[in-house]
Design a protein around this motif. Structure first.
Motif, PDB file in Angstrom:
ATOM      1  N   PHE A   1       0.823  -1.207   0.000  1.00 25.42           N
ATOM      2  CA  PHE A   1       0.000   0.000   0.000  1.00 25.42           C
ATOM      3  C   PHE A   1       0.855   1.253   0.000  1.00 25.42           C
ATOM      4  N   ALA A   2       2.020   1.206   0.576  1.00 30.98           N
ATOM      5  CA  ALA A   2       2.887   2.374   0.571  1.00 30.98           C
ATOM      6  C   ALA A   2       3.632   2.524  -0.739  1.00 30.98           C
ATOM      7  N   LEU A   3       3.532   1.509  -1.596  1.00 31.08           N
ATOM      8  CA  LEU A   3       4.228   1.531  -2.872  1.00 31.08           C
ATOM      9  C   LEU A   3       3.242   1.578  -4.019  1.00 31.08           C
ATOM     10  N   ALA A   4       2.079   2.088  -3.774  1.00 34.56           N
ATOM     11  CA  ALA A   4       1.006   2.022  -4.762  1.00 34.56           C
ATOM     12  C   ALA A   4       1.367   2.714  -6.059  1.00 34.56           C
ATOM     13  N   ALA A   5       2.251   3.700  -5.997  1.00 33.74           N
ATOM     14  CA  ALA A   5       2.609   4.435  -7.201  1.00 33.74           C
ATOM     15  C   ALA A   5       3.650   3.719  -8.035  1.00 33.74           C
ATOM     16  N   SER A   6       4.240   2.651  -7.528  1.00 37.95           N
ATOM     17  CA  SER A   6       5.314   2.000  -8.260  1.00 37.95           C
ATOM     18  C   SER A   6       4.778   1.022  -9.283  1.00 37.95           C
ATOM     19  N   PRO A   7       5.524   0.758 -10.350  1.00 40.37           N
ATOM     20  CA  PRO A   7       5.074  -0.167 -11.381  1.00 40.37           C
ATOM     21  C   PRO A   7       4.933  -1.575 -10.839  1.00 40.37           C
ATOM     22  N   CYS A   8       4.045  -2.324 -11.447  1.00 42.51           N
ATOM     23  CA  CYS A   8       3.808  -3.684 -11.018  1.00 42.51           C
ATOM     24  C   CYS A   8       4.741  -4.642 -11.755  1.00 42.51           C
TER      25      CYS A   8
ATOM     26  N   ALA B   1      11.431   3.208  -0.370  1.00 42.80           N
ATOM     27  CA  ALA B   1      11.110   1.811  -0.112  1.00 42.80           C
ATOM     28  C   ALA B   1      12.367   0.960  -0.209  1.00 42.80           C
ATOM     29  N   ALA B   2      12.471   0.007   0.686  1.00 41.85           N
ATOM     30  CA  ALA B   2      13.626  -0.885   0.694  1.00 41.85           C
ATOM     31  C   ALA B   2      13.171  -2.298   1.035  1.00 41.85           C
ATOM     32  N   LEU B   3      13.753  -3.274   0.347  1.00 41.39           N
ATOM     33  CA  LEU B   3      13.482  -4.679   0.594  1.00 41.39           C
ATOM     34  C   LEU B   3      14.806  -5.355   0.885  1.00 41.39           C
ATOM     35  N   PHE B   4      14.913  -6.022   2.033  1.00 40.98           N
ATOM     36  CA  PHE B   4      16.144  -6.707   2.367  1.00 40.98           C
ATOM     37  C   PHE B   4      15.812  -7.965   3.156  1.00 40.98           C
ATOM     38  N   ASP B   5      16.311  -9.093   2.639  1.00 41.49           N
ATOM     39  CA  ASP B   5      16.032 -10.386   3.236  1.00 41.49           C
ATOM     40  C   ASP B   5      14.519 -10.550   3.369  1.00 41.49           C
ATOM     41  N   HIS B   6      14.011 -10.804   4.584  1.00 41.01           N
ATOM     42  CA  HIS B   6      12.572 -10.964   4.798  1.00 41.01           C
ATOM     43  C   HIS B   6      11.925  -9.682   5.316  1.00 41.01           C
ATOM     44  N   HIS B   7      12.650  -8.588   5.280  1.00 40.23           N
ATOM     45  CA  HIS B   7      12.150  -7.316   5.778  1.00 40.23           C
ATOM     46  C   HIS B   7      11.764  -6.405   4.617  1.00 40.23           C
ATOM     47  N   LYS B   8      10.688  -5.652   4.807  1.00 42.97           N
ATOM     48  CA  LYS B   8      10.248  -4.673   3.832  1.00 42.97           C
ATOM     49  C   LYS B   8       9.860  -3.406   4.576  1.00 42.97           C
ATOM     50  N   LEU B   9      10.313  -2.270   4.080  1.00 42.17           N
ATOM     51  CA  LEU B   9      10.078  -1.002   4.764  1.00 42.17           C
ATOM     52  C   LEU B   9       9.751   0.076   3.754  1.00 42.17           C
ATOM     53  N   ALA B  10       8.780   0.913   4.066  1.00 40.73           N
ATOM     54  CA  ALA B  10       8.448   2.066   3.231  1.00 40.73           C
ATOM     55  C   ALA B  10       8.164   3.255   4.133  1.00 40.73           C
ATOM     56  N   ILE B  11       8.740   4.400   3.794  1.00 45.39           N
ATOM     57  CA  ILE B  11       8.538   5.634   4.553  1.00 45.39           C
ATOM     58  C   ILE B  11       8.049   6.706   3.585  1.00 45.39           C
ATOM     59  N   THR B  12       6.935   7.344   3.921  1.00 47.21           N
ATOM     60  CA  THR B  12       6.338   8.365   3.061  1.00 47.21           C
ATOM     61  C   THR B  12       6.198   9.670   3.818  1.00 47.21           C
ATOM     62  N   ALA B  13       6.752  10.740   3.258  1.00 48.58           N
ATOM     63  CA  ALA B  13       6.623  12.082   3.833  1.00 48.58           C
ATOM     64  C   ALA B  13       5.871  12.959   2.836  1.00 48.58           C
ATOM     65  N   GLY B  14       4.944  13.790   3.351  1.00 41.53           N
ATOM     66  CA  GLY B  14       4.131  14.602   2.445  1.00 41.53           C
ATOM     67  C   GLY B  14       3.847  15.985   2.988  1.00 41.53           C
ATOM     68  N   TYR B  15       3.610  16.919   2.068  1.00 36.54           N
ATOM     69  CA  TYR B  15       3.220  18.290   2.411  1.00 36.54           C
ATOM     70  C   TYR B  15       2.096  18.715   1.476  1.00 36.54           C
ATOM     71  N   THR B  16       1.036  19.304   2.047  1.00 34.58           N
ATOM     72  CA  THR B  16      -0.110  19.777   1.278  1.00 34.58           C
ATOM     73  C   THR B  16      -0.403  21.226   1.616  1.00 34.58           C
TER      74      THR B  16
ATOM     75  N   TYR C   1       5.968  -1.344   7.730  1.00 36.54           N
ATOM     76  CA  TYR C   1       7.005  -2.371   7.878  1.00 36.54           C
ATOM     77  C   TYR C   1       6.351  -3.749   7.828  1.00 36.54           C
ATOM     78  N   GLU C   2       7.071  -4.705   7.200  1.00 36.10           N
ATOM     79  CA  GLU C   2       6.608  -6.089   7.177  1.00 36.10           C
ATOM     80  C   GLU C   2       7.789  -7.025   7.362  1.00 36.10           C
ATOM     81  N   TYR C   3       7.572  -8.046   8.158  1.00 36.17           N
ATOM     82  CA  TYR C   3       8.556  -9.119   8.287  1.00 36.17           C
ATOM     83  C   TYR C   3       7.878 -10.426   7.904  1.00 36.17           C
TER      84      TYR C   3
ATOM     85  N   VAL D   1       4.407 -10.457   9.968  1.00 35.63           N
ATOM     86  CA  VAL D   1       4.189  -9.453  11.010  1.00 35.63           C
ATOM     87  C   VAL D   1       4.172  -8.094  10.319  1.00 35.63           C
ATOM     88  N   ILE D   2       3.161  -7.296  10.582  1.00 34.21           N
ATOM     89  CA  ILE D   2       3.009  -6.014   9.899  1.00 34.21           C
ATOM     90  C   ILE D   2       2.858  -4.892  10.926  1.00 34.21           C
ATOM     91  N   SER D   3       3.322  -3.711  10.546  1.00 34.22           N
ATOM     92  CA  SER D   3       3.224  -2.569  11.451  1.00 34.22           C
ATOM     93  C   SER D   3       3.113  -1.287  10.643  1.00 34.22           C
TER      94      SER D   3
END
Length: 326
Positions: free
Chosen positions: A10-17, A241-256, A282-284, A295-297
């Motif tokens: 969901f945090a990578l919705a803008a990325s190509p499939c 967004a970063a994927l490493f081993d079994h870990h996945k992380l996405a951080i989104t910062a925005g200004y409106t 985050y997902e493991y 595990v999701i957070s």
């Protein structure tokens, strides 16, 4: 795309499939349950104070625990696995702190473009105050409902460029904003029923083989029955967004930045808002016999700084849970 990437996507919705919409034909999906903590400071939060003594008082803070069930179900078909129907909670909406049911259809074209058409029948459904500005008396709740229609184009012509558009409506059942303090004509300026649309563009830049950056620009226009609630806004955000081993992380910062068309008659000034947000997902992915589980957070913060102090608000959310993929 197979649901094995779960809520991280969901945090990578803008990325190509990927090259196909799923790894296999037939049914796929996920079910997730998260427990969390929510804190909100807003004069418009129906979980907070039912009474306000004046329009200049600070909003109270409401904090509570929450249980959030999520899920989606997809059916993929076609000789090239290029067609898919789906239903569930939209990952894009989760990423900005909203939950809505989405029903849609995806088609991958020979050019690589993925066309995604969907309906969100509950995107704006929530409880609001009949008259949020009522002073010295108990404020009463009413329902706000809406409908949205979305068209998304991803992986356009095989590129990293995506375009997302939507049109929607919002209606408040019992609209009484300002009716105890203003004339009928003035109160009409505060009517919250509206039509809205947005257009969002994004592009994915690869940093290395396991991480990338997605800048996004969004324009939103709302045409309300009350001109004091009609607005135009521009939002800029970036997702790392970063994927490493079994870990996945996405951080989104925005200004409106959001600007409104007419003066609010209760405050005799136009509203202009700056909105800042930061979200992390985050997902493991578990291993062995638990490989279908994750595990999701999610943690998020959003702050609205308005020229009219009554509209200032802040929100904080943190959750942790489990997701099962099939």
């Amino acid at each position: 795309m197979k649901a094995q990437h779960t809520l991280f996507i969901f945090a990578l919705a803008a990325s190509p499939c990927m090259a196909k919409l799923a790894q296999h034909s037939g049914i796929s999906g996920e079910v997730a349950v998260s427990a969390g903590y929510v804190s909100s400071k807003s004069n418009f939060d129906t979980k907070a104070d039912k009474h306000i003594n004046g329009l200049n008082q600070d909003a109270s803070t409401d904090s509570r625990g929450v249980i959030i069930p999520l899920g989606n179900l997809a059916y993929t078909f076609g000789s090239e696995l290029d067609k898919q129907v789906y239903i569930g909670t939209s990952r894009e909406d989760i990423a900005v702190g909203a939950l809505a049911l989405e029903v849609g259809y995806k088609q991958q074209l020979s050019s690589g473009t993925i066309v995604d058409v969907s309906v969100l029948p509950s995107v704006m459904s929530r409880e609001v105050w009949e008259d949020p500005f009522l002073e010295g008396e108990k404020r009463h709740k009413t329902d706000e409902d809406g409908m949205a229609y979305r068209l998304k184009l991803s992986n356009i012509n095989g590129s990293n460029f995506s375009l997302d558009t939507a049109y929607g409506t919002r209606e408040v059942d019992d609209e009484l904003s300002g009716t105890t303090q203003l004339s009928q004509t003035e109160a009409k300026l505060l009517d919250r029923d509206l039509d809205w649309y947005f257009i969002r563009s994004s592009y994915r830049f690869a940093i290395d083989e396991s991480s990338y950056l997605v800048p996004t620009l969004t324009y939103t226009s709302t045409d309300a029955d009350g001109d004091a609630n009609s607005s135009d806004s521009v939002r800029a955000e970036a997702t790392y967004a970063a994927l490493f081993d079994h870990h996945k992380l996405a951080i989104t910062a925005g200004y409106t930045n959001r600007s409104f068309d007419e003066k609010n008659p209760l405050f005799d000034k136009k509203r202009d808002e700056n909105i800042y947000s930061l979200f992390a997902a985050y997902e493991y992915r578990l291993r062995g016999d638990w490989q279908d589980w994750s595990v999701i957070s999610l943690a998020g913060y959003k702050n609205t700084d308005s020229d009219i102090e009554f509209y200032d608000k802040s929100q904080f959310l943190t959750t942790v849970g489990m997701s099962y993929h099939f």
